[in-house]
Design a protein around this motif. Structure first.
Motif, PDB file in Angstrom:
ATOM      1  N   ARG A  49       0.755  -1.175   0.008  1.00  0.00           N
ATOM      2  CA  ARG A  49      -0.145   0.010   0.082  1.00  0.00           C
ATOM      3  C   ARG A  49       0.998   1.171  -0.108  1.00  0.00           C
ATOM      4  NH1 ARG A  49      -2.945  -3.062   4.236  1.00  0.00           N
ATOM      5  NH2 ARG A  49      -2.062  -1.587   5.623  1.00  0.00           N
ATOM      6  N   LEU A 107       1.159   3.892  -3.017  1.00  0.00           N
ATOM      7  CA  LEU A 107       0.761   5.476  -2.932  1.00  0.00           C
ATOM      8  C   LEU A 107       1.501   6.508  -3.778  1.00  0.00           C
ATOM      9  CD1 LEU A 107      -1.076   7.071  -0.915  1.00  0.00           C
ATOM     10  CD2 LEU A 107       1.111   7.047   0.675  1.00  0.00           C
ATOM     11  N   GLU A 130      -0.413   8.001  -6.812  1.00  0.00           N
ATOM     12  CA  GLU A 130      -1.951   8.856  -6.227  1.00  0.00           C
ATOM     13  C   GLU A 130      -1.095  10.091  -5.638  1.00  0.00           C
ATOM     14  OE1 GLU A 130      -4.872   6.658  -3.844  1.00  0.00           O
ATOM     15  OE2 GLU A 130      -3.275   5.034  -4.056  1.00  0.00           O
ATOM     16  N   ALA A 132      -0.300  12.411  -8.726  1.00  0.00           N
ATOM     17  CA  ALA A 132      -1.351  12.794  -9.400  1.00  0.00           C
ATOM     18  C   ALA A 132      -2.071  13.951  -8.462  1.00  0.00           C
ATOM     19  CB  ALA A 132      -2.453  11.846  -9.594  1.00  0.00           C
ATOM     20  N   LEU A 133      -2.015  13.986  -7.275  1.00  0.00           N
ATOM     21  CA  LEU A 133      -2.519  15.002  -6.549  1.00  0.00           C
ATOM     22  C   LEU A 133      -1.424  16.260  -6.434  1.00  0.00           C
ATOM     23  CD1 LEU A 133      -3.646  13.267  -3.045  1.00  0.00           C
ATOM     24  CD2 LEU A 133      -4.777  14.534  -4.690  1.00  0.00           C
ATOM     25  N   ARG A 142      -6.756  15.736   2.008  1.00  0.00           N
ATOM     26  CA  ARG A 142      -6.830  14.229   1.042  1.00  0.00           C
ATOM     27  C   ARG A 142      -5.499  13.566   1.185  1.00  0.00           C
ATOM     28  NH1 ARG A 142      -8.066  16.951  -4.717  1.00  0.00           N
ATOM     29  NH2 ARG A 142      -8.056  14.882  -5.471  1.00  0.00           N
ATOM     30  N   LEU A 145      -5.148   9.467   2.553  1.00  0.00           N
ATOM     31  CA  LEU A 145      -4.516   8.428   1.805  1.00  0.00           C
ATOM     32  C   LEU A 145      -3.567   7.741   2.792  1.00  0.00           C
ATOM     33  CD1 LEU A 145      -3.648  10.012  -1.740  1.00  0.00           C
ATOM     34  CD2 LEU A 145      -5.307   8.038  -1.078  1.00  0.00           C
TER      35      LEU A 145
END
Length: 148
Positions: free
Chosen positions: A33, A37, A40, A43-44, A73, A77
């Motif tokens: 996980r 990350l 992600e 992208a953020l 956000r 995550l």
């Protein structure tokens, strides 16, 4: 009620002398996980950059709101990776993860860089334990064959 204590491998890490982060560094699920990350977060970060660039320079309130949203956000995550029992806002003393640290990096990048070697060491321990188990099973199988 009877108590049952099970060693889950969970360790505690004090962050900057303030908050505590609890997780099992050798948990392969957490390891996967954590390293999943990356895309992600990238992208953020791109989204944050694009939205920041679109804001009027004189609208500081909108910029602060955008950073607060990014912070929430990313902490959500991280909660998915490390478990909901870990409060990253508390562990980091309320610091916004989108903020820039003294070294010029975002706080989230510094956090991930600090955690990476801990998780890599945990993965190494996990693999060594699996190898030791496999070796013990092979040894037992050889002993059984030798007894026949």
């Amino acid at each position: 009620m009877k108590q049952l204590s099970i060693d889950t491998g969970v360790e505690e890490f004090c962050i900057n002398g303030k908050g505590v982060l609890r997780f099992n560094p050798s948990d392969p699920n957490l390891y996967h996980r954590f390293f999943a990350l990356g895309p992600e977060l990238a992208a953020l970060d791109r989204e944050l950059g694009e939205k920041s660039a679109a804001l009027p320079a004189e609208d500081a309130q909108a910029g602060f709101a955008l950073l607060a949203d990014y912070d929430a956000r990313i902490k959500a995550l991280l909660g998915e990776v490390f478990g909901p029992e870990n409060d990253f806002d508390k562990a980091l003393g309320g610091v916004n993860l989108a903020g820039v640290a003294a070294n010029g990096h975002r706080v989230v990048q510094n956090l991930l860089e600090a955690l990476t070697p801990i998780l890599q060491e945990g993965a190494r321990r996990h693999l060594e334990a699996r190898a030791a188990d496999a070796e013990a099973q092979a040894e037992a199988a050889r002993a059984v064959r030798g007894a026949l």
